[in-house]
Design an enzyme around this catalytic site. Structure first.
Site, mmCIF file in Angstrom:
data_model
loop_
_atom_site.group_PDB
_atom_site.id
_atom_site.type_symbol
_atom_site.label_atom_id
_atom_site.label_comp_id
_atom_site.label_asym_id
_atom_site.label_seq_id
_atom_site.Cartn_x
_atom_site.Cartn_y
_atom_site.Cartn_z
ATOM 1 N N PRO A 9 -10.884 -1.714 -16.301
ATOM 2 C CA PRO A 9 -9.745 -1.386 -17.149
ATOM 3 C C PRO A 9 -9.587 -2.285 -18.373
ATOM 4 C CG PRO A 9 -9.020 -2.441 -15.119
ATOM 5 C CD PRO A 9 -10.477 -2.122 -14.941
ATOM 6 N N ASN A 10 -9.202 -1.646 -19.443
ATOM 7 C CA ASN A 10 -8.865 -2.269 -20.730
ATOM 8 C C ASN A 10 -10.078 -2.750 -21.520
ATOM 9 O OD1 ASN A 10 -5.952 -2.066 -20.269
ATOM 10 N ND2 ASN A 10 -6.285 -3.622 -18.700
ATOM 11 N N ARG A 17 -8.626 -5.989 -28.500
ATOM 12 C CA ARG A 17 -7.755 -6.565 -27.481
ATOM 13 C C ARG A 17 -7.912 -8.091 -27.494
ATOM 14 N NH1 ARG A 17 -9.572 -6.729 -21.171
ATOM 15 N NH2 ARG A 17 -7.647 -7.611 -20.361
ATOM 16 N N TYR A 22 -11.221 -12.506 -26.034
ATOM 17 C CA TYR A 22 -12.344 -11.704 -25.538
ATOM 18 C C TYR A 22 -13.457 -11.480 -26.567
ATOM 19 C CZ TYR A 22 -9.336 -10.812 -21.548
ATOM 20 O OH TYR A 22 -8.553 -10.975 -20.428
ATOM 21 N N ASN A 73 -18.275 -5.661 -14.689
ATOM 22 C CA ASN A 73 -17.097 -6.406 -15.121
ATOM 23 C C ASN A 73 -15.901 -5.602 -14.620
ATOM 24 O OD1 ASN A 73 -14.981 -7.734 -16.276
ATOM 25 N ND2 ASN A 73 -15.894 -7.893 -18.328
ATOM 26 N N ALA A 76 -9.393 -6.631 -14.629
ATOM 27 C CA ALA A 76 -8.279 -7.061 -13.770
ATOM 28 C C ALA A 76 -8.460 -6.633 -12.312
ATOM 29 C CB ALA A 76 -6.962 -6.534 -14.322
ATOM 30 N N GLU A 97 -21.510 -9.906 -10.904
ATOM 31 C CA GLU A 97 -20.163 -9.864 -11.470
ATOM 32 C C GLU A 97 -20.192 -10.603 -12.811
ATOM 33 O OE1 GLU A 97 -17.519 -12.076 -8.951
ATOM 34 O OE2 GLU A 97 -15.848 -11.936 -10.373
ATOM 35 N N HIS A 99 -17.990 -11.733 -16.463
ATOM 36 C CA HIS A 99 -16.744 -11.852 -17.224
ATOM 37 C C HIS A 99 -17.058 -12.441 -18.584
ATOM 38 C CE1 HIS A 99 -14.431 -10.861 -13.709
ATOM 39 N NE2 HIS A 99 -15.163 -11.722 -13.023
ATOM 40 N N ARG A 106 -9.073 -19.998 -17.111
ATOM 41 C CA ARG A 106 -7.938 -19.298 -17.717
ATOM 42 C C ARG A 106 -6.639 -19.845 -17.134
ATOM 43 N NH1 ARG A 106 -9.277 -13.962 -19.577
ATOM 44 N NH2 ARG A 106 -7.107 -13.877 -20.265
HETATM 45 C C1 DQA Z 1 -12.261 -10.286 -17.722
HETATM 46 C C2 DQA Z 1 -11.321 -11.330 -17.094
HETATM 47 C C3 DQA Z 1 -10.226 -10.666 -16.303
HETATM 48 O O1 DQA Z 1 -9.364 -11.661 -15.745
HETATM 49 C C4 DQA Z 1 -9.401 -9.774 -17.187
HETATM 50 O O2 DQA Z 1 -8.426 -9.092 -16.440
HETATM 51 C C5 DQA Z 1 -10.222 -8.828 -17.990
HETATM 52 C C6 DQA Z 1 -11.489 -9.277 -18.553
HETATM 53 C C7 DQA Z 1 -13.328 -10.928 -18.633
HETATM 54 O O3 DQA Z 1 -14.297 -10.245 -18.942
HETATM 55 O O4 DQA Z 1 -13.182 -12.076 -19.042
HETATM 56 O O5 DQA Z 1 -9.799 -7.713 -18.262
HETATM 57 O O6 DQA Z 1 -12.943 -9.617 -16.671
#
Ligand code: DQA
Length: 150
Positions: A9-10, A17, A22, A73, A76, A97, A99, A106
């Site tokens: 998501p997102n 964003r 990011y 990825n 959230a 995984e 990120h 963070r």
């Molecule tokens: C993320 C880190 C997550 O905590 C966050 O919710 C994201 C992006 C990252 O790529 O740094 O949406 O996965």
């Protein structure tokens, strides 16, 4: 070799964003970089799926379970989804995984826990778009080695 690049998501809003967090690369930019890398590595086939819906991410994991690996990825959902963790446990191919940010550094403590880490081969976190490229390289070298030893 076939590898799924799965984004949660997102991440469709990447580039717009919170770019200071990011980065300015869009998901399409990251796809272009990965496709280039896949070609350099000798023509890995990639599929890209992004969804804001947990069930669609699970469906994509199931649909690609006879591929060679997954770069995920979970965004959230990383920090909340036992269902995605179960989906990754249900298949036999390796997943990495990734990120963009270093989730452990963070300020929000809820980002420090991942439901996916225990069921993935490993985590690449904090290198921006390079996290995806590193994950692709790692999967490539593992799968190529396994193919050679087969
Ligand atoms: C993320 C880190 C997550 O905590 C966050 O919710 C994201 C992006 C990252 O790529 O740094 O949406 O996965």
């Amino acid at each position: 070799m076939r590898i799924l690049i799965l984004n949660g998501p997102n991440l469709n809003l990447l580039g717009h964003r919170e770019p200071d967090v990011y980065g300015y690369e869009t998901l399409a930019d990251i796809e272009t970089l990965l496709r280039q890398r896949a070609e350099d590595l000798g023509g890995i086939e990639l599929d890209f799926v992004q969804s804001n819906h947990e069930g669609e991410l699970i469906d994509a994991i199931h649909a690609h379970r006879d591929w060679d690996g997954i770069v995920i990825n979970g965004a959230a959902f990383t920090h909340s989804s036992t269902a995605i963790a179960d989906a990754l446990s249900s298949i036999t191919i390796p997943a990495i995984e990734v990120h963009l940010t270093n989730v452990h550094a963070r300020p929000e403590t809820w980002r420090h826990h991942s439901f996916l880490s225990p069921v993935t081969w490993g985590q690449v976190s904090g290198f921006g778009y390079r996290s995806y490229l590193a994950a692709l390289d790692l999967l490539y070298s593992r799968v190529a080695e396994e193919e050679q030893n087969a």
